[in-house]
Structures are given as C-alpha cells and as structure tokens.
Design a protein around this motif. Structure first.
Motif, mmCIF file in Angstrom:
data_model
loop_
_atom_site.group_PDB
_atom_site.id
_atom_site.type_symbol
_atom_site.label_atom_id
_atom_site.label_comp_id
_atom_site.label_asym_id
_atom_site.label_seq_id
_atom_site.Cartn_x
_atom_site.Cartn_y
_atom_site.Cartn_z
ATOM 1 N N GLU A 245 -41.238 10.828 -73.553
ATOM 2 C CA GLU A 245 -41.067 10.891 -74.999
ATOM 3 C C GLU A 245 -41.120 9.496 -75.612
ATOM 4 N N GLU A 246 -40.565 8.500 -74.914
ATOM 5 C CA GLU A 246 -40.651 7.120 -75.405
ATOM 6 C C GLU A 246 -42.101 6.650 -75.467
ATOM 7 N N ALA A 247 -42.949 7.188 -74.588
ATOM 8 C CA ALA A 247 -44.369 6.822 -74.572
ATOM 9 C C ALA A 247 -45.170 7.564 -75.628
ATOM 10 N N GLY A 248 -44.523 8.435 -76.403
ATOM 11 C CA GLY A 248 -45.202 9.165 -77.448
ATOM 12 C C GLY A 248 -45.846 10.455 -76.986
ATOM 13 N N LEU A 249 -45.491 10.905 -75.796
ATOM 14 C CA LEU A 249 -46.033 12.150 -75.268
ATOM 15 C C LEU A 249 -45.132 13.323 -75.643
ATOM 16 N N GLU A 250 -45.735 14.477 -75.832
ATOM 17 C CA GLU A 250 -44.987 15.709 -76.070
ATOM 18 C C GLU A 250 -44.828 16.436 -74.743
#
Length: 280
Positions: A245-250
């Motif tokens: 989530e920190e990497a911008g992934l869902e």
C-alpha cells in the motif's frame, strides 16, 4: 524439473578443477535443491500470466526456473538477477527450451532499478518476486523499495506478486545456531552430496542469518565444500500488505497458499497479489 547440467557429475568436474568457480557451483546447487524439492508455485504464475498477458518482469529470477516456462507458454519475460552464474544457467535453460527469443536477461541488483528503470518500465503486465526472494533484501527499506520498483514497472492494471514463507513459532526455535542436516543425495557410482545448514535469528526482530554447507564426496577422493551465507529479513503478511500500500498498489488478496486460498493462523505461506491502479 530436469537438471540442465547433469546433476552431481557436473559438480564433480567443478570439484576436480579445484572448486575454482564457486559461483557456478552454487548456481547449480540451487537448481539441484529445487529439483529435489519443487516449490510447486509455477501454476500460480502461469495462471496470472494468462490473466494479465505480457510482458512479464521477474525480479531475483535466478536460473530461470519460472522465467523459462513462462516464455515457453508464449509470454515475453524480462528476468533480472545480480548473479551472472545464475543468469548463465537461465540462458542455457531458455535456449534448450527453444524460448530464448522471448527471454531478456538483465544482470543487475534489483534495487538499482529504482534509479535506473528498465526500458520497458510502465509496460509490464505482471511483476514477480517469488519464493522468499524478498527475504534476501535484508532490511525493511530495501524490501519496501522492491515493492515500489515493482509498482513503477507495471502498466496500469498490472499485477505484482510476492510469495513468502510464514514460519510458525516451532519453525524458528531451531534458528539458534544448531547444525541441521537438510539433504543427502547419493549417485549410483558412490558420489554423495550432503547439505547442512544453520541459522541464527535476532530474538527481538526479524533478522536471520542462514549458513549453508554443501559437501561433495567422490569414492576414494577428497571432499569439496561450497559455502553460502545469507543475511535475511522475514516479512509477515501484515507488513507485506503495508509495504504494498505504501508503494501505491491496491491489494487484491493476501492468500494463504499458492492456490490463492484464504490466509489463516495455520497458513505456511502468504501470497500477495496487488494491482497498480489506473490513473485518476
């Protein structure tokens, strides 16, 4: 999985040459380990490849155990690894499978891709970090960077997959420096290969150092030993979710097995499948 280099006989030749190429020996020993104990994860990656299409990126690709079957199935695969001996075996495997034109091998530390992305960054439909490879990034910032690199290389809608072992408490109780026998392999001519290992874990954290010894003995000959030491950091399912989530992934799912079944207290693995979202 067939061994592309002739099993212990090829190791004997390396031993007779004075073990002058330990990297080549360790790459072959890696394949022999997986020949003896197939992780059973290939079907997962084939299913996700069919779902997403290509191209595919595999980080820490090793000797092409996953890359080459994906290429055989018709997908274009870029395989990144920092070990040239591993990549040499991957190249041999791809040629033997007739899939060399669909495999691009890149010798690089995967963390360097954060500063120097691959030419096809932003186009990959599937990014794979398989079989505990994230553990070899021995601190949290490096592990989090790997998830960011996967996200940056994916096309919108593309999937990142990370597969990790989830140890139970008894599994970690032997991480106290004791010496453990892993495997003993015997050939008909009397050649033997013994693998032993020892691990030490920081009781207050996730840091682990694993030492592995491979002893090759030919009848009437001396013993040749190859040694590898791997500092590691264990990652649990909750932390894997947080880093994704920190990497911008869902996060689509954190499953408890490679069939993408539910994660529960008895699960021995955690498999993250996460999507790069489309731009708003």
């Amino acid at each position: 999985m067939a061994d592309p280099e002739g099993g212990l006989q090829a190791l004997r030749r390396l031993g007779e040459a004075g073990a002058s190429d330990p990297a080549a020996a360790l790459a072959q020993l890696y394949d022999l380990d997986l020949l003896a104990d197939d992780p059973g994860d290939l079907d997962l990656y084939l299913a996700l490849a069919r779902r997403t299409g290509g191209p595919i990126l595999e980080l820490a690709a090793g000797t092409g155990r996953i890359t080459v079957p994906l290429a055989e199935a018709g997908f274009d695969v870029t395989a990144v690894d920092l070990d040239p001996a591993m990549l040499s075996r991957a190249a041999d495997r791809a040629r033997a499978a007739g899939a060399g034109d669909r495999v691009t091998l890149v010798e690089a530390d995967l963390l360097d891709l954060g500063e120097q992305p691959l030419p096809d960054a932003g186009r990959y439909r599937l990014a794979i970090l398989a079989l505990n490879s994230i553990f070899l990034l021995a601190d949290r910032p490096s592990q989090a960077a790997a998830l960011r690199i996967m996200a940056a290389h994916l096309a919108p809608g593309g999937l990142a997959v990370v597969d990790v072992w989830v140890p139970a408490r008894p599994d970690l109780e032997v991480y106290d420096g004791r010496l453990m026998l892993a495997t003993l392999r015997l050939e008909p001519d009397g050649t033997s290969l013994t693998k032993t290992w020892s691990a030490v874990r920081d009781p207050d954290g996730r840091a682990v150092e694993v030492s592995t010894w491979y002893d090759l003995a030919a009848p009437g000959g001396s013993v040749v030993r190859w040694v590898r030491r791997d500092p590691m950091r264990l990652v649990g399912a909750d932390e894997l979710r947080t880093m994704a989530e920190e990497a911008g992934l869902e996060v689509e799912v954190i499953a408890g097995d490679r069939d993408l079944g539910p994660l529960d207290d008895d699960s021995e693995r955690a498999v993250l499948v996460a999507r790069r979202p489309a731009p708003a």
